[in-house]
Design a protein around this motif. Structure first.
Motif, PDB file in Angstrom:
ATOM      1  N   SER A 182     -13.798  20.347   5.324  1.00 30.35           N
ATOM      2  CA  SER A 182     -14.011  21.112   6.560  1.00 30.35           C
ATOM      3  C   SER A 182     -12.970  20.747   7.610  1.00 30.35           C
ATOM      4  CB  SER A 182     -15.425  20.859   7.097  1.00 30.35           C
ATOM      5  OG  SER A 182     -16.399  21.210   6.152  1.00 30.35           O
ATOM      6  N   LEU A 183     -11.733  20.746   7.195  1.00 32.92           N
ATOM      7  CA  LEU A 183     -10.656  20.311   8.084  1.00 32.92           C
ATOM      8  C   LEU A 183     -10.443  21.278   9.237  1.00 32.92           C
ATOM      9  CD1 LEU A 183      -8.249  19.008   5.336  1.00 32.92           C
ATOM     10  CD2 LEU A 183      -9.085  17.655   7.272  1.00 32.92           C
ATOM     11  N   THR A 184     -10.090  20.739  10.366  1.00 39.76           N
ATOM     12  CA  THR A 184      -9.766  21.514  11.563  1.00 39.76           C
ATOM     13  C   THR A 184      -8.362  21.125  12.023  1.00 39.76           C
ATOM     14  OG1 THR A 184     -10.511  19.952  13.241  1.00 39.76           O
ATOM     15  CG2 THR A 184     -12.202  21.305  12.203  1.00 39.76           C
ATOM     16  N   PRO A 185      -7.736  21.955  12.859  1.00 37.16           N
ATOM     17  CA  PRO A 185      -6.402  21.599  13.361  1.00 37.16           C
ATOM     18  C   PRO A 185      -6.385  20.248  14.085  1.00 37.16           C
ATOM     19  CG  PRO A 185      -6.824  23.913  13.736  1.00 37.16           C
ATOM     20  CD  PRO A 185      -8.114  23.333  13.230  1.00 37.16           C
ATOM     21  N   GLU A 186      -7.527  19.843  14.612  1.00 37.96           N
ATOM     22  CA  GLU A 186      -7.603  18.545  15.301  1.00 37.96           C
ATOM     23  C   GLU A 186      -7.477  17.370  14.341  1.00 37.96           C
ATOM     24  OE1 GLU A 186      -8.503  21.576  17.769  1.00 37.96           O
ATOM     25  OE2 GLU A 186      -9.723  21.125  15.991  1.00 37.96           O
ATOM     26  N   ASP A 187      -7.579  17.627  13.061  1.00 38.40           N
ATOM     27  CA  ASP A 187      -7.397  16.567  12.059  1.00 38.40           C
ATOM     28  C   ASP A 187      -5.929  16.378  11.690  1.00 38.40           C
ATOM     29  OD1 ASP A 187     -10.352  17.870  10.561  1.00 38.40           O
ATOM     30  OD2 ASP A 187     -10.199  15.978  11.687  1.00 38.40           O
ATOM     31  N   THR A 188      -5.057  17.212  12.207  1.00 40.18           N
ATOM     32  CA  THR A 188      -3.637  17.081  11.925  1.00 40.18           C
ATOM     33  C   THR A 188      -3.108  15.750  12.451  1.00 40.18           C
ATOM     34  OG1 THR A 188      -3.239  19.460  11.942  1.00 40.18           O
ATOM     35  CG2 THR A 188      -1.352  18.039  12.404  1.00 40.18           C
ATOM     36  N   ALA A 189      -2.496  14.985  11.562  1.00 40.93           N
ATOM     37  CA  ALA A 189      -2.008  13.651  11.925  1.00 40.93           C
ATOM     38  C   ALA A 189      -1.308  13.037  10.723  1.00 40.93           C
ATOM     39  CB  ALA A 189      -3.158  12.743  12.360  1.00 40.93           C
ATOM     40  N   VAL A 190      -0.644  11.928  10.971  1.00 37.69           N
ATOM     41  CA  VAL A 190      -0.188  11.081   9.869  1.00 37.69           C
ATOM     42  C   VAL A 190      -1.327  10.108   9.564  1.00 37.69           C
ATOM     43  CG1 VAL A 190       1.505   9.392   9.083  1.00 37.69           C
ATOM     44  CG2 VAL A 190       2.222  11.287  10.568  1.00 37.69           C
ATOM     45  N   TYR A 191      -1.710  10.075   8.310  1.00 34.69           N
ATOM     46  CA  TYR A 191      -2.804   9.218   7.880  1.00 34.69           C
ATOM     47  C   TYR A 191      -2.239   7.979   7.190  1.00 34.69           C
ATOM     48  CZ  TYR A 191      -6.270  12.728   9.051  1.00 34.69           C
ATOM     49  OH  TYR A 191      -7.077  13.608   9.749  1.00 34.69           O
ATOM     50  N   TYR A 192      -2.765   6.831   7.589  1.00 32.02           N
ATOM     51  CA  TYR A 192      -2.295   5.550   7.073  1.00 32.02           C
ATOM     52  C   TYR A 192      -3.429   4.819   6.365  1.00 32.02           C
ATOM     53  CZ  TYR A 192       1.605   6.192  10.326  1.00 32.02           C
ATOM     54  OH  TYR A 192       2.687   6.681  11.009  1.00 32.02           O
ATOM     55  N   CYS A 193      -3.080   4.209   5.264  1.00 31.74           N
ATOM     56  CA  CYS A 193      -3.976   3.298   4.571  1.00 31.74           C
ATOM     57  C   CYS A 193      -3.683   1.886   5.087  1.00 31.74           C
ATOM     58  CB  CYS A 193      -3.709   3.393   3.071  1.00 31.74           C
ATOM     59  SG  CYS A 193      -4.617   2.256   2.044  1.00 31.74           S
ATOM     60  N   ALA A 194      -4.718   1.105   5.298  1.00 28.74           N
ATOM     61  CA  ALA A 194      -4.530  -0.241   5.821  1.00 28.74           C
ATOM     62  C   ALA A 194      -5.433  -1.227   5.097  1.00 28.74           C
ATOM     63  CB  ALA A 194      -4.823  -0.263   7.314  1.00 28.74           C
ATOM     64  N   GLY A 195      -4.959  -2.460   4.985  1.00 34.55           N
ATOM     65  CA  GLY A 195      -5.717  -3.498   4.308  1.00 34.55           C
ATOM     66  C   GLY A 195      -5.961  -4.691   5.212  1.00 34.55           C
ATOM     67  N   LEU A 209       0.835  -1.197   0.000  1.00 32.45           N
ATOM     68  CA  LEU A 209       0.000   0.000   0.000  1.00 32.45           C
ATOM     69  C   LEU A 209       0.866   1.242   0.000  1.00 32.45           C
ATOM     70  CD1 LEU A 209      -2.534  -1.122   2.765  1.00 32.45           C
ATOM     71  CD2 LEU A 209      -2.827  -1.280   0.295  1.00 32.45           C
ATOM     72  N   VAL A 210       0.500   2.206  -0.827  1.00 32.07           N
ATOM     73  CA  VAL A 210       1.232   3.468  -0.900  1.00 32.07           C
ATOM     74  C   VAL A 210       0.233   4.612  -0.871  1.00 32.07           C
ATOM     75  CG1 VAL A 210       2.802   4.904  -2.231  1.00 32.07           C
ATOM     76  CG2 VAL A 210       3.102   2.418  -2.218  1.00 32.07           C
ATOM     77  N   GLU A 211       0.396   5.499   0.110  1.00 32.36           N
ATOM     78  CA  GLU A 211      -0.489   6.656   0.230  1.00 32.36           C
ATOM     79  C   GLU A 211       0.125   7.867  -0.453  1.00 32.36           C
ATOM     80  OE1 GLU A 211      -0.530   4.684   4.426  1.00 32.36           O
ATOM     81  OE2 GLU A 211       0.941   5.226   2.891  1.00 32.36           O
ATOM     82  N   SER A 212      -0.745   8.790  -0.815  1.00 26.38           N
ATOM     83  CA  SER A 212      -0.305  10.077  -1.340  1.00 26.38           C
ATOM     84  C   SER A 212      -1.415  11.088  -1.096  1.00 26.38           C
ATOM     85  CB  SER A 212       0.014   9.983  -2.833  1.00 26.38           C
ATOM     86  OG  SER A 212      -1.133   9.611  -3.563  1.00 26.38           O
ATOM     87  N   GLY A 213      -1.069  12.353  -1.250  1.00 24.40           N
ATOM     88  CA  GLY A 213      -2.087  13.397  -1.182  1.00 24.40           C
ATOM     89  C   GLY A 213      -2.086  14.237   0.069  1.00 24.40           C
ATOM     90  N   GLY A 214      -1.234  13.934   1.034  1.00 25.16           N
ATOM     91  CA  GLY A 214      -1.191  14.752   2.235  1.00 25.16           C
ATOM     92  C   GLY A 214      -0.580  16.108   1.954  1.00 25.16           C
ATOM     93  N   GLY A 215      -0.614  16.962   2.968  1.00 25.68           N
ATOM     94  CA  GLY A 215      -0.020  18.283   2.808  1.00 25.68           C
ATOM     95  C   GLY A 215      -0.484  19.234   3.885  1.00 25.68           C
ATOM     96  N   LEU A 216      -0.208  20.509   3.651  1.00 34.04           N
ATOM     97  CA  LEU A 216      -0.582  21.583   4.563  1.00 34.04           C
ATOM     98  C   LEU A 216      -1.791  22.312   3.995  1.00 34.04           C
ATOM     99  CD1 LEU A 216      -0.030  23.493   6.979  1.00 34.04           C
ATOM    100  CD2 LEU A 216       1.515  24.764   5.450  1.00 34.04           C
ATOM    101  N   VAL A 217      -2.798  22.496   4.830  1.00 32.17           N
ATOM    102  CA  VAL A 217      -4.018  23.156   4.384  1.00 32.17           C
ATOM    103  C   VAL A 217      -4.536  24.043   5.505  1.00 32.17           C
ATOM    104  CG1 VAL A 217      -5.497  21.255   5.143  1.00 32.17           C
ATOM    105  CG2 VAL A 217      -6.263  22.745   3.297  1.00 32.17           C
ATOM    106  N   GLN A 218      -5.222  25.103   5.162  1.00 31.81           N
ATOM    107  CA  GLN A 218      -5.827  25.983   6.150  1.00 31.81           C
ATOM    108  C   GLN A 218      -7.096  25.353   6.700  1.00 31.81           C
ATOM    109  OE1 GLN A 218      -4.620  29.021   7.271  1.00 31.81           O
ATOM    110  NE2 GLN A 218      -2.796  28.446   6.099  1.00 31.81           N
TER     111      GLN A 218
END
Length: 119
Positions: A85-98, A4-13
């Motif tokens: 509708s992202l909030t600062p509380e959504d800040t994290a490393v996001y992982y895809c899992a199978g 599995l390979v994730e992509s698409g993260g970044g910095l957003v307001q």
């Protein structure tokens, strides 16, 4: 085995949106379910959303219901997580899992993608 390979993260307001993608390869026909997890600094990893690989069942943790949407494209072996509708509380490393059909839990993991929401 499934890779599995994730992509698409970044910095957003705050209030912004991102779309995360997860590409699966290997024995994808053995997948039962795909999930998105996240881990914020100093916190335990938590499941965010999941989707059946061959059906329509989805799951969302309460904190993201109505804001995040999980989807998949079996033809491309991809799973997506739309984050709105992202909030600062959504800040994290996001992982895809199978979760494989013969397994009792998520055993396949991606390397993670960082999502940072600025206030």
């Amino acid at each position: 085995q499934v890779q599995l390979v994730e992509s698409g993260g970044g910095l957003v307001q705050a209030g912004g949106s991102l779309r995360l993608s997860c590409t699966a390869s290997g024995r994808t026909n053995s997948i039962y379910r795909m999930g998105w997890f996240r881990q914020a600094p100093g916190k335990e990893r938590e499941i965010v959303a999941s989707i059946s690989w061959k059906g329509t069942a989805t799951f969302y943790t309460n904190s993201v219901k109505g804001r995040f949407t999980v989807s998949r494209d079996n033809a491309r072996n991809m799973v997506y997580l739309q984050l709105n509708s992202l909030t600062p509380e959504d800040t994290a490393v996001y992982y895809c899992a199978g979760w494989g059909e013969t397994m009792a839990e998520y055993r396949y993991w991606g390397q993670g993608t960082q999502v940072t929401v600025a206030s």
